[in-house]
Design a protein around this motif. Sequence first.
Motif, PDB file in Angstrom:
ATOM      1  N   GLN A  89      -4.750  -3.080   8.812  1.00 26.62           N
ATOM      2  CA  GLN A  89      -5.980  -3.486   8.346  1.00 26.62           C
ATOM      3  C   GLN A  89      -7.078  -2.589   8.914  1.00 26.62           C
ATOM      4  OE1 GLN A  89      -6.659  -7.240   6.712  1.00 26.62           O
ATOM      5  NE2 GLN A  89      -4.716  -7.420   6.067  1.00 26.62           N
ATOM      6  N   LEU A  90      -7.872  -1.862   8.308  1.00 29.40           N
ATOM      7  CA  LEU A  90      -9.156  -1.116   9.019  1.00 29.40           C
ATOM      8  C   LEU A  90     -10.256  -1.686   8.314  1.00 29.40           C
ATOM      9  CD1 LEU A  90      -9.530   2.266  10.202  1.00 29.40           C
ATOM     10  CD2 LEU A  90     -10.968   1.579   8.365  1.00 29.40           C
TER      11      LEU A  90
ATOM     12  N   ARG B   6       1.605  11.304   7.435  1.00 29.18           N
ATOM     13  CA  ARG B   6       1.027  11.058   5.962  1.00 29.18           C
ATOM     14  C   ARG B   6       0.865   9.429   6.230  1.00 29.18           C
ATOM     15  NH1 ARG B   6      -0.771  13.210   1.559  1.00 29.18           N
ATOM     16  NH2 ARG B   6      -0.929  12.029  -0.177  1.00 29.18           N
ATOM     17  N   LEU B   7      -0.476   9.010   6.045  1.00 26.70           N
ATOM     18  CA  LEU B   7      -0.774   7.778   6.099  1.00 26.70           C
ATOM     19  C   LEU B   7      -1.309   7.172   4.975  1.00 26.70           C
ATOM     20  CD1 LEU B   7      -2.255   7.560   9.867  1.00 26.70           C
ATOM     21  CD2 LEU B   7       0.035   6.838   9.109  1.00 26.70           C
ATOM     22  N   LEU B   8      -0.874   5.989   4.085  1.00 22.37           N
ATOM     23  CA  LEU B   8      -1.504   5.675   3.001  1.00 22.37           C
ATOM     24  C   LEU B   8      -2.226   4.166   3.045  1.00 22.37           C
ATOM     25  CD1 LEU B   8       1.391   6.211   0.613  1.00 22.37           C
ATOM     26  CD2 LEU B   8      -0.670   7.656   1.126  1.00 22.37           C
TER      27      LEU B   8
ATOM     28  N   GLY C 272      -9.516   2.245  -3.979  1.00 22.47           N
ATOM     29  CA  GLY C 272      -8.108   2.816  -4.573  1.00 22.47           C
ATOM     30  C   GLY C 272      -7.470   3.503  -3.205  1.00 22.47           C
ATOM     31  N   GLU C 273      -6.456   4.056  -3.611  1.00 18.09           N
ATOM     32  CA  GLU C 273      -5.417   4.716  -2.542  1.00 18.09           C
ATOM     33  C   GLU C 273      -6.322   5.856  -1.831  1.00 18.09           C
ATOM     34  OE1 GLU C 273      -1.133   5.660  -3.000  1.00 18.09           O
ATOM     35  OE2 GLU C 273      -1.865   7.625  -2.837  1.00 18.09           O
TER      36      GLU C 273
ATOM     37  N   ILE D  78      -6.626  -1.212   3.918  1.00 18.53           N
ATOM     38  CA  ILE D  78      -5.430  -1.952   4.011  1.00 18.53           C
ATOM     39  C   ILE D  78      -4.066  -1.150   4.161  1.00 18.53           C
ATOM     40  CG2 ILE D  78      -4.056  -3.929   3.336  1.00 18.53           C
ATOM     41  CD1 ILE D  78      -6.891  -4.844   2.239  1.00 18.53           C
ATOM     42  N   GLY D  79      -3.546  -0.895   5.005  1.00 15.37           N
ATOM     43  CA  GLY D  79      -2.373  -0.329   5.111  1.00 15.37           C
ATOM     44  C   GLY D  79      -1.276  -0.501   4.126  1.00 15.37           C
ATOM     45  N   ARG D  80      -0.645   0.490   3.815  1.00 21.93           N
ATOM     46  CA  ARG D  80       0.462   0.410   2.459  1.00 21.93           C
ATOM     47  C   ARG D  80       1.785   0.506   3.121  1.00 21.93           C
ATOM     48  NH1 ARG D  80      -0.841   3.090  -2.803  1.00 21.93           N
ATOM     49  NH2 ARG D  80      -1.160   1.280  -3.836  1.00 21.93           N
TER      50      ARG D  80
END
Length: 159
Positions: free
Chosen positions: A9-10, A135-137, A124-125, A157-159
């Motif tokens: 989480q950022l 690639r980071l989502l 959103g994403e 928030i990391g997916r």
Amino acid sequence: MHTLVQGNQLYEYKWHHDRPFRPSAARAGRVRSRSNDAARRLFVGWLDGEEPNLLRYVFLNPIARQVIPDWMERARRVLAEFRAESSRRLDDPALVALVDDLRTRSDFFARCWDEHEVVVPLGGERAFEHPRDGRLLYEQIAFTLASRVDLKLVMLIGR
């Protein structure tokens, strides 16, 4: 802006794109930033740079074009959100200086600025093409305090 990454989480605590975190030092185009190593690693070329201003990063730093997928679309959106957040003070001399500088240094910024697009910031994403991590989502969630509309909490928030 204050940025903190814990696990996946950022969190970003920020004033508008063009204002520093401390209101006593408010000057358009300047952002005071405190971030940890994980945040600086994620936002390569922005939080780890000398000028942690989001607009300058997006429109002037060539790294942004590599890190941000669909850069042109995202750049337009960042500017449209900035315009919405700054609409009450478009005559502020420091903000005018920031816009004038960006118009001079980026033809794309100048074209987008002349389009006068305004959008409400949405979550959103959010994707990043990180040079080391691929690639980071993330899912972006943003909150504005009812009593302090100039203060916003943005969470990735990391997916």
